[in-house]
Write a protein that holds these residues in place. Structure first.
Motif, PDB file in Angstrom:
ATOM      1  N   ASP A  42      -9.569   8.169   8.859  1.00  0.00           N
ATOM      2  CA  ASP A  42      -9.071   8.812   7.654  1.00  0.00           C
ATOM      3  C   ASP A  42      -9.531  10.267   7.742  1.00  0.00           C
ATOM      4  OD1 ASP A  42      -8.053   6.422   6.760  1.00  0.00           O
ATOM      5  OD2 ASP A  42      -9.731   5.998   5.415  1.00  0.00           O
ATOM      6  N   GLU A 145       1.244   9.349  -5.751  1.00  0.00           N
ATOM      7  CA  GLU A 145       0.269   8.897  -4.756  1.00  0.00           C
ATOM      8  C   GLU A 145       0.296   9.779  -3.507  1.00  0.00           C
ATOM      9  OE1 GLU A 145       1.098   4.783  -4.123  1.00  0.00           O
ATOM     10  OE2 GLU A 145       0.292   4.163  -6.071  1.00  0.00           O
ATOM     11  N   GLU A 148      -1.454  13.036  -4.484  1.00  0.00           N
ATOM     12  CA  GLU A 148      -2.896  12.869  -4.611  1.00  0.00           C
ATOM     13  C   GLU A 148      -3.550  12.529  -3.270  1.00  0.00           C
ATOM     14  OE1 GLU A 148      -3.212   9.817  -7.523  1.00  0.00           O
ATOM     15  OE2 GLU A 148      -2.800  11.148  -9.236  1.00  0.00           O
ATOM     16  N   GLY A 149      -2.742  12.114  -2.310  1.00  0.00           N
ATOM     17  CA  GLY A 149      -3.250  11.768  -0.990  1.00  0.00           C
ATOM     18  C   GLY A 149      -3.041  12.898   0.001  1.00  0.00           C
ATOM     19  N   HIS A 154      -5.823  14.591   1.872  1.00  0.00           N
ATOM     20  CA  HIS A 154      -6.510  13.333   2.176  1.00  0.00           C
ATOM     21  C   HIS A 154      -5.539  12.385   2.879  1.00  0.00           C
ATOM     22  CE1 HIS A 154      -9.572  14.900  -0.472  1.00  0.00           C
ATOM     23  NE2 HIS A 154      -8.695  14.934  -1.477  1.00  0.00           N
ATOM     24  N   TRP A 155      -5.755  12.158   4.171  1.00  0.00           N
ATOM     25  CA  TRP A 155      -4.886  11.259   4.930  1.00  0.00           C
ATOM     26  C   TRP A 155      -5.564   9.908   5.116  1.00  0.00           C
ATOM     27  CZ3 TRP A 155      -0.425   9.734   6.735  1.00  0.00           C
ATOM     28  CH2 TRP A 155      -0.395   8.786   7.752  1.00  0.00           C
ATOM     29  N   SER A 156      -4.848   8.851   4.769  1.00  0.00           N
ATOM     30  CA  SER A 156      -5.313   7.498   5.010  1.00  0.00           C
ATOM     31  C   SER A 156      -4.098   6.648   5.336  1.00  0.00           C
ATOM     32  CB  SER A 156      -6.029   6.921   3.784  1.00  0.00           C
ATOM     33  OG  SER A 156      -6.222   5.530   3.933  1.00  0.00           O
ATOM     34  N   ASN A 158      -3.904   3.444   5.577  1.00  0.00           N
ATOM     35  CA  ASN A 158      -3.844   2.309   4.653  1.00  0.00           C
ATOM     36  C   ASN A 158      -3.277   2.718   3.305  1.00  0.00           C
ATOM     37  OD1 ASN A 158      -4.914   0.514   6.503  1.00  0.00           O
ATOM     38  ND2 ASN A 158      -7.022   0.805   5.821  1.00  0.00           N
ATOM     39  N   ARG A 159      -3.671   3.898   2.852  1.00  0.00           N
ATOM     40  CA  ARG A 159      -3.178   4.361   1.551  1.00  0.00           C
ATOM     41  C   ARG A 159      -1.676   4.631   1.602  1.00  0.00           C
ATOM     42  NH1 ARG A 159      -5.890   9.122  -2.188  1.00  0.00           N
ATOM     43  NH2 ARG A 159      -4.377   9.048  -3.896  1.00  0.00           N
ATOM     44  N   GLU A 162       0.096   1.316   1.560  1.00  0.00           N
ATOM     45  CA  GLU A 162       0.077   0.739   0.212  1.00  0.00           C
ATOM     46  C   GLU A 162       1.072   1.439  -0.707  1.00  0.00           C
ATOM     47  OE1 GLU A 162      -3.953   1.104  -0.964  1.00  0.00           O
ATOM     48  OE2 GLU A 162      -4.680  -0.477   0.379  1.00  0.00           O
ATOM     49  N   THR A 163       1.226   2.734  -0.524  1.00  0.00           N
ATOM     50  CA  THR A 163       2.177   3.484  -1.346  1.00  0.00           C
ATOM     51  C   THR A 163       3.584   2.947  -1.161  1.00  0.00           C
ATOM     52  OG1 THR A 163       0.876   5.518  -1.368  1.00  0.00           O
ATOM     53  CG2 THR A 163       3.247   5.742  -1.720  1.00  0.00           C
TER      54      THR A 163
END
Length: 277
Positions: A42, A145, A148-149, A154-156, A158-159, A162-163
């Motif tokens: 991440d 999302e 906010e990511g 902010h790189w993820s 998994n996120r 999920e989005t």
């Protein structure tokens, strides 16, 4: 006539699902990418520097800023040339994030636009109003999302998954159920006029969506391809620096694999070559 109509409707909705789902992999590999790229980390991008972190694997946290490098809390000595390479790497990642965020937003918008068109074509009355309101909420949630990511640095992986699973895929599933249910009901009713009307709607939508989605997907593809030269540059910087960890292994922030490989073993062999170069 009944069975082809039902099958055609299902294909149409599945095409919408595919269009919505494409944004999950956008930006990592296209024809202009030299290799397939990913990262096991991440990534947080702030004014203080660039942080790579993970809960599974070592090193667990890598921090770099303005040529300085810290691995799992320990400052690492680097040469002048490696410091410059790390500095350029940080700058490249900072420029990459906004491009990825823009592509993710447009992918979401394209997917929800397609689902809205299907809803307007096949749903009626209260069902249409309810579905359109849900799609509007889901789209707003997905865009929020992303903002906010990756949009906020902010790189993820998994996120991001999920989005799309939570906002896009759920909406596609509900839409598939609604449209196919209506098609089956019309087919089983024996009302030839109702079936013919639905068939006409499907054919009209198919033509309209083909034109619209083709235009938008080409524009999105062009933006995706524009990312690959930057990824190629980051890969070259990683190959070129001589930074080694305490265990002697090279510093590897991104995973570089050959494209379109049919053999996982050959992928692993190439990956080892890259890591040891």
């Amino acid at each position: 006539m009944r069975h082809p109509f039902i099958a055609g409707t299902a294909v149409l909705v599945l095409s919408v699902a595919a269009a919505a789902g494409q944004a999950r992999t956008v930006g990592f590999s296209t024809d202009t990418c030299d290799h397939d790229y990913s990262t096991p980390y991440d990534v947080d991008l702030t004014a203080a520097g660039l942080s790579f972190h993970r809960t599974d694997g070592e090193p667990a946290k890598i921090f770099l800023h303005d040529g300085a490098l810290r691995v799992d809390g320990k400052d690492m000595a680097v040469s002048r040339s490696d410091a410059e390479a790390l500095r350029r790497y940080e700058d490249g990642v900072r420029k990459l994030f906004p491009q990825v965020a823009e592509i993710a937003r447009e992918g979401v918008q394209m997917g929800f636009s397609a689902m809205t068109s299907v809803t307007l074509t096949f749903a009626d009355g209260d069902q249409r109003a309810s579905m359109l309101e849900k799609l509007k909420r889901k789209q707003a949630q997905a865009l929020r999302e992303i903002d906010e990511g990756i949009g906020a640095g902010h790189w993820s992986a998994n996120r991001m998954t999920e989005t799309f699973a939570g906002s896009v895929s759920d909406s596609v599933g509900e839409l598939v159920g609604s449209v196919t249910s209506g098609a089956v009901s019309a087919a089983l009713s024996g009302d030839s006029a109702k079936v013919a009307a639905l068939q006409a709607r499907a054919e009209s939508l198919d033509k309209t969506m083909d034109r619209e989605m083709d235009k938008r997907s080409h524009a999105l593809e062009a933006k995706t391809k524009a990312i690959c030269p930057r990824l190629n540059e980051l890969a070259e910087l990683q190959r070129g620096w001589k930074v080694r960890l305490d265990n002697g292994k090279p510093l590897e922030l991104m995973t570089i694999k050959p494209k379109h490989s049919d053999d996982d073993d050959s992928d692993e062999d190439e990956h080892k070559k890259v890591a040891s170069s």
